[in-house]
Scaffold this active site. Structure first.
Site, PDB file in Angstrom:
ATOM      1  N   ALA A  10       3.677   3.926   1.208  1.00 10.88           N
ATOM      2  CA  ALA A  10       5.107   4.694   2.011  1.00 10.88           C
ATOM      3  C   ALA A  10       5.915   3.066   2.780  1.00 10.88           C
ATOM      4  O   ALA A  10       5.699   3.236   3.860  1.00 10.88           O
ATOM      5  CB  ALA A  10       3.728   4.735   3.398  1.00 10.88           C
ATOM      6  N   GLY A  40       4.522 -10.593   3.712  1.00 13.50           N
ATOM      7  CA  GLY A  40       5.367 -10.052   5.889  1.00 13.50           C
ATOM      8  C   GLY A  40       4.668 -11.108   6.058  1.00 13.50           C
ATOM      9  O   GLY A  40       2.979 -11.237   6.960  1.00 13.50           O
ATOM     10  N   GLU A  41       5.299 -11.717   7.438  1.00 11.57           N
ATOM     11  CA  GLU A  41       5.086 -12.652   7.848  1.00 11.57           C
ATOM     12  C   GLU A  41       4.351 -11.280   9.687  1.00 11.57           C
ATOM     13  O   GLU A  41       3.550 -11.477  10.536  1.00 11.57           O
ATOM     14  CB  GLU A  41       5.723 -13.183   9.019  1.00 11.57           C
ATOM     15  N   SER A 101       4.201   1.089   8.208  1.00 11.82           N
ATOM     16  CA  SER A 101       3.896   2.491   7.736  1.00 11.82           C
ATOM     17  C   SER A 101       3.203   3.066   8.980  1.00 11.82           C
ATOM     18  O   SER A 101       2.900   4.455   8.791  1.00 11.82           O
ATOM     19  CB  SER A 101       2.926   2.551   6.422  1.00 11.82           C
ATOM     20  N   HIS A 142       9.322  -3.923   3.481  1.00 14.48           N
ATOM     21  CA  HIS A 142       8.703  -3.663   2.045  1.00 14.48           C
ATOM     22  C   HIS A 142       9.826  -3.893   1.218  1.00 14.48           C
ATOM     23  O   HIS A 142       9.781  -4.710   0.264  1.00 14.48           O
ATOM     24  CB  HIS A 142       8.111  -2.634   1.602  1.00 14.48           C
ATOM     25  N   MET A 190       1.013  -1.397   0.111  1.00 17.67           N
ATOM     26  CA  MET A 190      -0.002  -0.041   0.149  1.00 17.67           C
ATOM     27  C   MET A 190       0.677   1.238  -0.087  1.00 17.67           C
ATOM     28  O   MET A 190       0.612   2.625   0.423  1.00 17.67           O
ATOM     29  CB  MET A 190      -1.005   0.284   1.258  1.00 17.67           C
TER      30      MET A 190
HETATM   31  P1  AMP Z   1       1.501  -2.835   3.866  1.00 17.16           P
HETATM   32  O1  AMP Z   1       2.092  -2.287   2.451  1.00 17.16           O
HETATM   33  O2  AMP Z   1       1.626  -2.523   5.358  1.00 17.16           O
HETATM   34  O3  AMP Z   1      -0.123  -3.977   2.949  1.00 17.16           O
HETATM   35  O4  AMP Z   1       2.689  -3.638   3.795  1.00 17.16           O
HETATM   36  C1  AMP Z   1       3.001  -4.844   2.428  1.00 17.16           C
HETATM   37  C2  AMP Z   1       3.516  -6.258   2.292  1.00 17.16           C
HETATM   38  O5  AMP Z   1       4.686  -5.786   2.821  1.00 17.16           O
HETATM   39  C3  AMP Z   1       2.270  -7.367   3.754  1.00 17.16           C
HETATM   40  O6  AMP Z   1       2.889  -8.102   2.578  1.00 17.16           O
HETATM   41  C4  AMP Z   1       3.315  -7.062   4.452  1.00 17.16           C
HETATM   42  O7  AMP Z   1       3.349  -8.083   5.798  1.00 17.16           O
HETATM   43  C5  AMP Z   1       4.528  -6.823   4.524  1.00 17.16           C
HETATM   44  N1  AMP Z   1       5.414  -5.962   6.057  1.00 17.16           N
HETATM   45  C6  AMP Z   1       5.154  -4.964   6.510  1.00 17.16           C
HETATM   46  N2  AMP Z   1       5.397  -4.372   7.681  1.00 17.16           N
HETATM   47  C7  AMP Z   1       6.327  -5.306   7.008  1.00 17.16           C
HETATM   48  C8  AMP Z   1       7.983  -5.933   7.890  1.00 17.16           C
HETATM   49  N3  AMP Z   1       8.523  -4.929   9.126  1.00 17.16           N
HETATM   50  N4  AMP Z   1       8.841  -6.670   7.510  1.00 17.16           N
HETATM   51  C9  AMP Z   1       7.860  -7.316   6.573  1.00 17.16           C
HETATM   52  N5  AMP Z   1       7.362  -7.289   5.974  1.00 17.16           N
HETATM   53  C10 AMP Z   1       7.130  -6.113   5.674  1.00 17.16           C
END
Ligand code: AMP
Length: 287
Positions: free
Chosen positions: A32, A147-148, A190, A37, A30
């Site tokens: 940011a 991401g986990e 983010s 990421h 998403m």
């Molecule tokens: P988001 O932009 O928050 O939707 O995250 C996009 C992807 O990045 C998702 O698969 C999240 O699980 C992963 N992600 C977010 N934060 C982390 C982190 N600190 N470590 C590893 N992966 C992450």
């Protein structure tokens, strides 16, 4: 690095990549972006592969009272970070391209979507499952990286991919990547940008208290008492409330009253000021 905002040019570029014998790896985000990421992009990079990162702040996964309008948007720096990380293609669809007028379909995964974050955020995982189904169909990757950090999301996507036969021919593998953390243990997110300096300092209590709880449960401590102590510790550290602190089966996310043989996970969602933080850690059965 190529950037696409319309579906047909994206598909054309992907057809060209496949025609050259390249396989496609997808990293949905998403935006940011932070080092978490970027670790997904790095995991996705392989010789002979094209990495597609998507940036889409998906309105369908935000509840009415959630932070959609203030969710951080950082397109220029996101694109620079992705180029530096060796991403090949960025898929940046506007909302009306992802959800044209009349869009009427919902993908819903029963069971695993209903607990924990699903109970706290009704409709959230339907929004995730719907957009990830679309991303899989748009990009048709052979591998997709998640991401986990969002452990329940990963479980929902694995269940959906299995149930809807998304794993072949389109996606051969859904790959989970370990959580990247700040120096004090806070999982990168983010949403950490919302925290004031005081809240940011207090937020480090979350991974610290969780690690103590993992050690206690692995050492044989009673689960309910350990979770209650964890919750109390977070409130004492300055968290406003705890949505849940649970021990769950790592595959189904069904709650566990005691640690058994199967892999387990400690999952917590807690609010500090107006910001909701989530984290999770593996809990290993006694050897
Ligand atoms: P988001 O932009 O928050 O939707 O995250 C996009 C992807 O990045 C998702 O698969 C999240 O699980 C992963 N992600 C977010 N934060 C982390 C982190 N600190 N470590 C590893 N992966 C992450």
């Amino acid at each position: 690095m190529e950037v696409f905002r319309e579906l047909e040019p994206l598909r054309e570029a992907l057809r060209a990549a496949r025609a050259e014998g390249r396989d496609i790896a997808l990293v949905p985000t998403m935006g940011a972006l932070h080092a978490g990421h970027i670790s997904l992009v790095e995991a996705a990079r392989r010789p002979g592969s094209s990495v597609v990162a998507s940036i889409f702040v998906n309105p369908r996964q935000f509840g009415a009272s959630e932070d959609l309008s203030r969710y951080p948007r950082k397109e220029v720096s996101d694109l620079a970070m992705l180029a530096d990380a060796g991403c090949d293609i960025v898929w940046l669809p506007p909302v009306e391209v992802m959800y044209p007028a009349g869009f009427a379909t919902n993908v819903s995964v029963a069971g695993v979507s209903e607990r924990l974050d699903g109970a706290a955020r009704p409709g959230h995982f339907d929004g995730v499952a719907t957009v990830v189904t679309k991303l899989f169909n748009q990009v048709q990757p052979t591998r997709a990286y998640f991401g986990e950090k969002d452990f329940q999301q990963l479980a929902v996507i694995r269940a959906m991919a299995r149930d809807l036969d998304l794993t072949r021919p389109h996606v051969d593998a859904i790959i989970g990547v370990p959580t990247v953390r700040e120096a004090d243990g806070l999982a990168m997110s983010s949403r950490n940008r919302y925290l004031s300096d005081v809240q940011r300092a207090a937020a480090a209590a979350l991974p610290r208290a969780m690690q103590a709880a993992v050690a206690a449960i692995e050492g044989g401590a009673e689960v309910a008492a350990t979770l209650a102590a964890l919750e109390a510790e977070l409130l004492a550290a300055g968290f406003a409330s705890v949505d849940y602190a649970a021990l769950a089966d790592a595959a189904s996310l069904a709650p566990l009253a005691a640690l058994g043989e199967a892999p387990a996970r400690l999952l917590v969602a807690a609010r500090i000021g107006g910001t909701r933080l989530i984290d999770n850690m593996a809990v290993n059965a006694a050897a």
